[in-house]
Design a protein around this motif. Structure first.
Motif, PDB file in Angstrom:
ATOM      1  N   LYS A 135     -39.582  57.454 -66.862  1.00  0.00           N
ATOM      2  CA  LYS A 135     -38.143  57.613 -66.646  1.00  0.00           C
ATOM      3  C   LYS A 135     -37.756  57.703 -65.172  1.00  0.00           C
ATOM      4  O   LYS A 135     -36.648  57.377 -64.814  1.00  0.00           O
ATOM      5  N   ASP A 136     -38.650  58.125 -64.303  1.00  0.00           N
ATOM      6  CA  ASP A 136     -38.306  58.283 -62.889  1.00  0.00           C
ATOM      7  C   ASP A 136     -38.707  57.079 -62.043  1.00  0.00           C
ATOM      8  O   ASP A 136     -38.703  57.168 -60.815  1.00  0.00           O
ATOM      9  N   ILE A 137     -39.047  55.951 -62.667  1.00  0.00           N
ATOM     10  CA  ILE A 137     -39.466  54.774 -61.914  1.00  0.00           C
ATOM     11  C   ILE A 137     -38.244  54.149 -61.211  1.00  0.00           C
ATOM     12  O   ILE A 137     -37.143  54.124 -61.752  1.00  0.00           O
ATOM     13  N   ASN A 138     -38.448  53.682 -59.998  1.00  0.00           N
ATOM     14  CA  ASN A 138     -37.383  53.035 -59.247  1.00  0.00           C
ATOM     15  C   ASN A 138     -37.326  51.566 -59.649  1.00  0.00           C
ATOM     16  O   ASN A 138     -38.259  50.813 -59.425  1.00  0.00           O
ATOM     17  N   THR A 139     -36.214  51.154 -60.259  1.00  0.00           N
ATOM     18  CA  THR A 139     -36.073  49.775 -60.723  1.00  0.00           C
ATOM     19  C   THR A 139     -35.279  48.916 -59.748  1.00  0.00           C
ATOM     20  O   THR A 139     -34.991  47.762 -60.043  1.00  0.00           O
ATOM     21  N   ASN A 140     -34.904  49.464 -58.602  1.00  0.00           N
ATOM     22  CA  ASN A 140     -34.197  48.689 -57.592  1.00  0.00           C
ATOM     23  C   ASN A 140     -35.220  47.925 -56.764  1.00  0.00           C
ATOM     24  O   ASN A 140     -35.905  48.491 -55.924  1.00  0.00           O
ATOM     25  N   ILE A 141     -35.306  46.622 -57.022  1.00  0.00           N
ATOM     26  CA  ILE A 141     -36.240  45.790 -56.279  1.00  0.00           C
ATOM     27  C   ILE A 141     -35.479  44.683 -55.579  1.00  0.00           C
ATOM     28  O   ILE A 141     -34.433  44.223 -56.050  1.00  0.00           O
TER      29      ILE A 141
END
Length: 68
Positions: free
Chosen positions: A55-61
């Motif tokens: 849930k805390d993964i950064n999906t802004n790539i």
């Protein structure tokens, strides 16, 4: 480290402490891998239990301009 014995039917018993720490249940499926001369057993968990595990993964790539 705990040692186990292979039975004549090539079965092993997973020690109680290990089963409890990994929440392994009777009848649960395990994936078996051979890796660098050792056997690894990986519990297969239902997809419903996997919900939110990252849930805390950064999906802004940053994407290339031709990939939208």
């Amino acid at each position: 480290m705990t040692a186990v014995t292979v039975s004549p039917k090539f079965q092993v018993v997973i020690p109680k402490e290990t089963r409890e720490s990994l929440s392994i249940l009777s009848g649960q499926k395990m994936q078996v891998l051979v890796y660098q001369n050792r056997i690894e057993l990986i519990p297969i968990k239902p997809m419903k239990k996997m919900r939110g595990f990252i849930k805390d993964i950064n999906t802004n790539i940053k994407r290339d301009k031709d990939r939208i």
